[in-house]
Design a protein around this motif. Structure first.
Motif, PDB file in Angstrom:
ATOM      1  N   ALA A  54      45.674  32.688  46.880  1.00 19.86           N
ATOM      2  CA  ALA A  54      46.432  33.935  46.929  1.00 19.86           C
ATOM      3  C   ALA A  54      45.605  35.036  46.281  1.00 19.86           C
ATOM      4  O   ALA A  54      44.610  34.778  45.599  1.00 19.86           O
ATOM      5  N   ARG A  55      46.053  36.279  46.522  1.00 19.67           N
ATOM      6  CA  ARG A  55      45.373  37.410  45.889  1.00 19.67           C
ATOM      7  C   ARG A  55      45.627  37.395  44.391  1.00 19.67           C
ATOM      8  O   ARG A  55      46.712  37.055  43.928  1.00 19.67           O
ATOM      9  N   SER A  56      44.641  37.806  43.636  1.00 22.33           N
ATOM     10  CA  SER A  56      44.768  37.908  42.186  1.00 22.33           C
ATOM     11  C   SER A  56      45.153  39.330  41.813  1.00 22.33           C
ATOM     12  O   SER A  56      44.993  40.273  42.594  1.00 22.33           O
ATOM     13  N   ARG A  57      45.655  39.490  40.599  1.00 25.10           N
ATOM     14  CA  ARG A  57      45.886  40.828  40.074  1.00 25.10           C
ATOM     15  C   ARG A  57      44.580  41.533  39.716  1.00 25.10           C
ATOM     16  O   ARG A  57      44.572  42.739  39.449  1.00 25.10           O
ATOM     17  N   VAL A  58      43.495  40.773  39.693  1.00 28.93           N
ATOM     18  CA  VAL A  58      42.164  41.373  39.520  1.00 28.93           C
ATOM     19  C   VAL A  58      41.697  41.796  40.906  1.00 28.93           C
ATOM     20  O   VAL A  58      41.230  40.980  41.700  1.00 28.93           O
ATOM     21  N   ILE A  59      41.865  43.078  41.221  1.00 36.11           N
ATOM     22  CA  ILE A  59      41.616  43.544  42.588  1.00 36.11           C
ATOM     23  C   ILE A  59      40.176  43.997  42.806  1.00 36.11           C
ATOM     24  O   ILE A  59      39.785  44.298  43.925  1.00 36.11           O
ATOM     25  N   ARG A  60      39.382  44.032  41.746  1.00 39.23           N
ATOM     26  CA  ARG A  60      37.943  44.294  41.842  1.00 39.23           C
ATOM     27  C   ARG A  60      37.283  43.616  40.664  1.00 39.23           C
ATOM     28  O   ARG A  60      37.729  43.779  39.527  1.00 39.23           O
ATOM     29  N   ALA A  61      36.232  42.853  40.927  1.00 39.21           N
ATOM     30  CA  ALA A  61      35.572  42.126  39.840  1.00 39.21           C
ATOM     31  C   ALA A  61      34.092  41.992  40.141  1.00 39.21           C
ATOM     32  O   ALA A  61      33.708  41.304  41.094  1.00 39.21           O
ATOM     33  N   ASP A  62      33.273  42.661  39.348  1.00 38.46           N
ATOM     34  CA  ASP A  62      31.821  42.514  39.458  1.00 38.46           C
ATOM     35  C   ASP A  62      31.257  42.403  38.055  1.00 38.46           C
ATOM     36  O   ASP A  62      31.631  43.167  37.159  1.00 38.46           O
ATOM     37  N   LEU A  63      30.368  41.456  37.864  1.00 37.76           N
ATOM     38  CA  LEU A  63      29.846  41.191  36.532  1.00 37.76           C
ATOM     39  C   LEU A  63      29.143  42.402  35.942  1.00 37.76           C
ATOM     40  O   LEU A  63      29.156  42.621  34.730  1.00 37.76           O
ATOM     41  N   MET A  64      28.516  43.238  36.801  1.00 36.01           N
ATOM     42  CA  MET A  64      27.793  44.402  36.311  1.00 36.01           C
ATOM     43  C   MET A  64      28.644  45.666  36.358  1.00 36.01           C
ATOM     44  O   MET A  64      28.744  46.401  35.381  1.00 36.01           O
ATOM     45  N   ASP A  65      29.272  45.959  37.502  1.00 34.37           N
ATOM     46  CA  ASP A  65      29.976  47.225  37.669  1.00 34.37           C
ATOM     47  C   ASP A  65      31.268  47.297  36.875  1.00 34.37           C
ATOM     48  O   ASP A  65      31.626  48.344  36.349  1.00 34.37           O
ATOM     49  N   GLY A  66      32.016  46.204  36.832  1.00 33.62           N
ATOM     50  CA  GLY A  66      33.253  46.219  36.091  1.00 33.62           C
ATOM     51  C   GLY A  66      34.412  45.597  36.842  1.00 33.62           C
ATOM     52  O   GLY A  66      34.244  45.001  37.916  1.00 33.62           O
ATOM     53  N   GLN A  67      35.606  45.755  36.288  1.00 30.36           N
ATOM     54  CA  GLN A  67      36.794  45.059  36.786  1.00 30.36           C
ATOM     55  C   GLN A  67      37.968  46.030  36.872  1.00 30.36           C
ATOM     56  O   GLN A  67      38.148  46.881  36.002  1.00 30.36           O
ATOM     57  N   THR A  68      38.769  45.864  37.912  1.00 32.60           N
ATOM     58  CA  THR A  68      40.035  46.583  38.039  1.00 32.60           C
ATOM     59  C   THR A  68      41.168  45.576  38.126  1.00 32.60           C
ATOM     60  O   THR A  68      41.126  44.663  38.964  1.00 32.60           O
ATOM     61  N   THR A  69      42.159  45.743  37.270  1.00 37.58           N
ATOM     62  CA  THR A  69      43.332  44.873  37.269  1.00 37.58           C
ATOM     63  C   THR A  69      44.575  45.717  37.497  1.00 37.58           C
ATOM     64  O   THR A  69      44.776  46.722  36.798  1.00 37.58           O
ATOM     65  N   ASP A  70      45.372  45.314  38.464  1.00 38.13           N
ATOM     66  CA  ASP A  70      46.657  45.965  38.729  1.00 38.13           C
ATOM     67  C   ASP A  70      47.755  44.951  38.453  1.00 38.13           C
ATOM     68  O   ASP A  70      47.979  44.028  39.238  1.00 38.13           O
ATOM     69  N   PHE A  71      48.419  45.110  37.324  1.00 42.33           N
ATOM     70  CA  PHE A  71      49.443  44.144  36.944  1.00 42.33           C
ATOM     71  C   PHE A  71      50.689  44.219  37.830  1.00 42.33           C
ATOM     72  O   PHE A  71      51.550  43.348  37.753  1.00 42.33           O
ATOM     73  N   ARG A  72      50.749  45.232  38.690  1.00 43.31           N
ATOM     74  CA  ARG A  72      51.858  45.320  39.630  1.00 43.31           C
ATOM     75  C   ARG A  72      51.535  44.648  40.959  1.00 43.31           C
ATOM     76  O   ARG A  72      52.400  44.544  41.828  1.00 43.31           O
ATOM     77  N   ALA A  73      50.275  44.231  41.125  1.00 43.09           N
ATOM     78  CA  ALA A  73      49.824  43.758  42.435  1.00 43.09           C
ATOM     79  C   ALA A  73      50.627  42.549  42.890  1.00 43.09           C
ATOM     80  O   ALA A  73      50.909  41.632  42.105  1.00 43.09           O
ATOM     81  N   ASP A  74      50.969  42.553  44.156  1.00 41.06           N
ATOM     82  CA  ASP A  74      51.710  41.459  44.778  1.00 41.06           C
ATOM     83  C   ASP A  74      50.712  40.425  45.283  1.00 41.06           C
ATOM     84  O   ASP A  74      49.787  40.760  46.030  1.00 41.06           O
ATOM     85  N   ALA A  75      50.918  39.180  44.886  1.00 44.09           N
ATOM     86  CA  ALA A  75      49.995  38.130  45.318  1.00 44.09           C
ATOM     87  C   ALA A  75      50.098  37.844  46.808  1.00 44.09           C
ATOM     88  O   ALA A  75      49.187  37.256  47.397  1.00 44.09           O
TER      89      ALA A  75
END
Length: 893
Positions: free
Chosen positions: A256-277
């Motif tokens: 399923a989709r994670s609440r981590v909607i963008r994840a890159d070791l160098m660029d950074g991370q975006t987390t949306d705690f409202r995100a629907d899996a």
């Protein structure tokens, strides 16, 4: 391996028992770990005894000889997957027995042959491209009752964390770490008994690109290990009815989709705690086939420290800049995310400009004819309003400052903390002196290494974050002073071997996500195989052997060492620099051993000259072709000599008598060639640079009769530069020891305390909290240049240990069996103290100047012998136990 620490009271039994393996909350090993312990000071012990209990079954006691307490081969039957071990040791002397040590414990991991879980892959309906991909949630729900014990074994192609019933498993971060994924993959083990409940349970793995297929290096190219993420896990359950159950990755898992909607070791991370899996789908089974799974010898990456901001600057209505007072590797932890829907944006950097805002322009990457790559470290989080806590565990940043922007909701700076994230290395040394500036230099160099010890030894935690071989080759002797880095280094060397090209060349950095060994037509492949970088495969294993006495590190790397040296020798025979071709169409006899006709990075980052208008004249940027084509044969041949001699010495340790003689003879020929080409009869080097003299004197290239002359010329060049250093990447760490050992300790201390650039104290005076890449990382105008956390020049602090404190291992010793305490006061330093935890135990040294005398106090561990040398030449022998003495003081203060 964990080194000996000073116990709270004098031990009467062996202590600090350890094995040569890593692990998270408990130590995990392969089938046949090696055992080590520290011998107590006291009786003249003539032997030892070992005892073990494996899964409740006592094994027969094993006797050991008196000199056998380090890296003892597992003396019982090999262990099986999951077996749990308790072991202890005692010392013997005839009929006299010491007390038994305390029990030490560890477990055997799930061995590769016993894994039955499938590789499972998340369902990815679209691909936004590297740097913008989300993390994925892989989940298995199951019922179980009567749980007595539970172990989770897990790994991934990508970065992952695991949760049971919503609670995080273990303390390790960024698992499974950075490796050359085509050949080596490590698993993690955790005791998860307390996380499980009778009845319904869930096991979740959150998986992102990580080192496996995320961005790599200054130009943010995609890692080439693979295109398909995957995870593999087994949950082993022992139940109260005596049965066992295994929950493994297979077709029963969902994606399923994670609440981590963008994840890159160098660029950074975006987390949306409202995100629907969204709707869960069946995972893909067997889409990849990973390499064999093994257990890392290194400690894990962890959050090792939490720091509050020391200052918060409100730069705009909705923007704060927080200063955490220390440049480090890690991320922010936010505990107040605001009401539901609130978006918080975080940008990380090492530097703030005159306007007080974070600036990262100094880390942008440029390449002629191509657009600039703008440096980015950027996290975002959207609140669900439920008191969530944000920690971006699928990325890692290098920073001291963070710009936090939040629209429509207040931000409280106290809700943000820096989480310092690095390999959890055990500190083994300390240094303190009467001079606060020296203490501060030691501190910032230490921090610089820490920020670059994130599973592998990187060059910087920002722009590139690559494990360049040259950087660690420079710093390894210092690293082995500061921390127990044996397991950390053995793990990295596995990647160096994995990435070695078929012809024997060593990649510029390892793990090599660019996979140059498979892209020999790439321009970067032409720049692979440089002296000082590739020579890490000889020098680093040798340094680990001498520091820890572990011959296996030589055995593991022997073939790679030979292949590299043979490639060097072949390159020397087959290639000539164009200047020598112009000199003579036919090579002179000694040219067979000159390594001058292939690419070398050279000294690298020597102080940059300036034009009359003050602009910087960087030769690599102003005339890159001239720099590329310049004759760097002096550097290449020097390293060829050192690596060949190391190969001869390593062969002797390994009992390879014939090969030792062979490479010793070749080393002599290389030495003759260097002397024929690069030193004149009056002791001057042809290059006549500070770096050339430092290298020649440090490597033993200058004939003994000319050493004093060469050292004097080095001093003249330093004086001509206004008593400033002129060395760069490769030779700076050896500069002060060379001066001191050649009778110019006064000049060494003048350089050490020089305040104007280029110097270490200039960095401190400009507010550096880590070592800079450029000698003027922040110049007199306050402008930043290059990386502000590049640890190689921090190798200078080895001088503080070896000369200022005066603690040096003897040349013919390994594992600190024999050492010398020879304090070298200077620069007004009136006292110094420090310690080193060695494989034999703790060495403590303290000295102070009292009138015309130097008073020395020291603790010598069992298994070691010491010689104390006072500045007036007085020499005293010191055996195990305490030492106190005084001698004449004749040093300049």
């Amino acid at each position: 391996m964990t080194l000996a620490s000073n116990p709270s009271s004098v031990p009467t039994a062996p202590y600090d028992l350890r094995i040569d393996s890593g692990g998270d909350e408990f130590t995990v090993c392969e089938a046949s770990p090696r055992l080590s312990f520290t011998v107590p000071v006291g009786a003249a012990w003539t032997g030892f005894e070992l005892e073990a209990i494996v899964d409740g079954e006592r094994r027969a006691q094993v006797p050991l000889a008196a000199d056998t307490h380090l890296f003892v081969e597992w003396p019982w039957l090999p262990l099986s997957s999951g077996q749990r071990v308790r072991w202890r040791a005692r010392a013997t002397s005839g009929d006299t027995l010491s007390e038994w040590s305390e029990w030490a414990t560890f477990e055997c991991g799930l061995l590769d042959a016993d894994w039955t879980a499938a590789w499972i892959t998340p369902v990815e309906h679209d691909d936004p491209g590297y740097g913008a991909r989300p993390a994925h949630s892989l989940t298995r729900r199951f019922d179980v009752s009567g749980i007595v014990s539970a172990r989770l074994y897990s790994t991934a192609l990508g970065v992952y964390d695991a949760r049971i019933n919503g609670e995080r498993v273990g303390t390790a971060e960024l698992s499974p770490g950075s490796t050359s994924y085509d050949r080596t993959l490590y698993a993690q083990a955790a005791d998860v008994t307390r996380l499980l409940t009778d009845g319904a349970n869930s096991l979740e793995i959150e998986l992102s690109d990580g080192w496996y297929r995320g961005q790599v290096g200054a130009f943010r190219l995609p890692a080439g290990w693979g295109t398909t993420l995957a995870a593999r896990a087994e949950l082993h359950l022992e139940l109260s009815d005596g049965s066992r159950q295994v929950i493994r990755t297979d077709g029963d898992w969902t994606s399923a989709r994670s609440r981590v909607i963008r994840a890159d070791l160098m660029d950074g991370q975006t987390t949306d705690f409202r995100a629907d899996a969204g709707s869960a789908e069946a995972v893909i089974v067997g889409a990849v086939e990973g390499p064999p799974i093994s257990w890392s010898p290194a400690p894990p990456i962890r959050v090792v420290e939490t720091r509050d901001a020391v200052n918060g600057n409100h730069v705009a209505d909705d923007t704060w800049v927080l200063d955490f007072g220390q440049n480090a590797s890690g991320w922010l932890r936010l505990t107040d995310l605001g009401p539901a829907g609130t978006r918080t944006v975080i940008d990380y950097g090492e530097y703030v400009g005159p306007d007080g805002d974070v600036s990262t322009a100094h880390l942008d990457s440029t390449k002629p004819g191509e657009p600039d790559v703008v440096f980015v470290q950027h996290d975002e989080v959207v609140s669900a309003g439920g008191g969530e806590i944000f920690e971006p565990r699928h990325t890692v940043h290098g920073f001291q400052f963070a710009r936090i922007t939040r629209h429509g909701a207040p931000f409280e700076p106290a809700s943000a903390q820096m989480q310092v994230v690095q390999t959890d290395l055990r500190r083994t040394a300390s240094f303190e002196s009467s001079d606060p500036a020296l203490n501060r230099l030691h501190e910032i160099a230490d921090w610089s290494f820490r920020g670059n010890a994130v599973d592998v030894p990187t060059d910087c935690p920002t722009r590139e974050r690559l494990a360049w071989t040259g950087d660690y080759q420079v710093f390894a002797p210092t690293a082995a002073r500061l921390y127990d880095v044996l397991g950390f280094t053995r793990k990295w060397l596995q990647s160096v071997r994995d990435d070695q090209l078929d012809d024997g060349r060593i990649a510029n950095f390892s793990p090599d996500g660019r996979r140059i060994k498979h892209k020999l037509d790439d321009q970067f492949a032409m720049m692979t195989g440089s002296s000082g970088w590739g020579d890490a495969i000889t020098f680093v294993p040798w340094e680990m052997y001498t520091a820890y006495g572990d011959a296996r590190v030589l055995e593991e790397n022997w073939d790679a060492m030979v292949r590299w040296v043979e490639w060097e020798l072949g390159a020397a025979r087959a290639n000539r620099h164009h200047s020598r071709v112009e000199r003579s169409a036919e090579p002179l006899p000694h040219e067979e051993y000159l390594w001058d006709g292939t690419f070398h990075w050279g000294e690298w980052t020597e102080p940059v000259a300036k034009a009359e208008d003050g602009s910087r004249l960087d030769p690599i940027k102003t005339n890159p072709m001239a720099w590329f084509m310049a004759d760097k044969g002096e550097v290449g041949t020097a390293y060829l000599y050192r690596s060949t001699q190391i190969l001869a010495d390593a062969a002797a340790v390994l009992g390879r008598t014939g090969e030792s003689a062979k490479y010793a003879a070749i080393a002599e020929r290389v030495l003759d060639a260097w002397r024929s080409e690069f030193v004149t009869d009056d002791g001057r080097t042809v290059q006549d640079t500070q770096a050339a003299y430092v290298r020649a004197l440090s490597f033993g290239l200058i004939p003994e009769s000319l050493r004093a002359t060469a050292a004097q010329r080095l001093v003249e060049l330093i004086r001509d530069a206004g008593t400033h250093l002129g060395t760069g990447f490769l030779s700076t760490g050896d500069l002060l020891p060379v001066l001191a050992d050649s009778g110019h300790a006064d000049v060494a201390y003048e350089l050490l305390f020089q305040r104007s650039a280029p110097s270490w104290m200039y960095m401190i005076d400009r507010g550096a909290t880590t070592i800079w890449e450029d000698w003027e990382g922040i110049d007199d105008e306050g402008v930043a240049h290059e990386s502000l956390n590049h640890y190689s020049k921090g190798a200078v602090i080895r001088f503080l240990h070896t000369h200022t404190l005066g603690l040096r291992q003897d040349a013919d010793s390994a594992a600190w069996e024999a050492f010398t305490i020879a304090p070298l006061p200077g620069g007004g330093v009136s006292w110094a103290k420090g310690h080193l935890d060695t494989p034999q135990g703790r060495i403590r040294v303290e000295w102070r100047v009292e009138g015309d005398e130097l008073v020395v106090e020291a603790d010598i561990p069992a298994g070691s012998r010491a010689t104390v040398v006072f500045p007036d030449g007085t020499t005293r022998a010191a055996g195990p136990g305490s030492f106190a003495g005084a001698g004449g003081f004749s040093g300049a203060r």
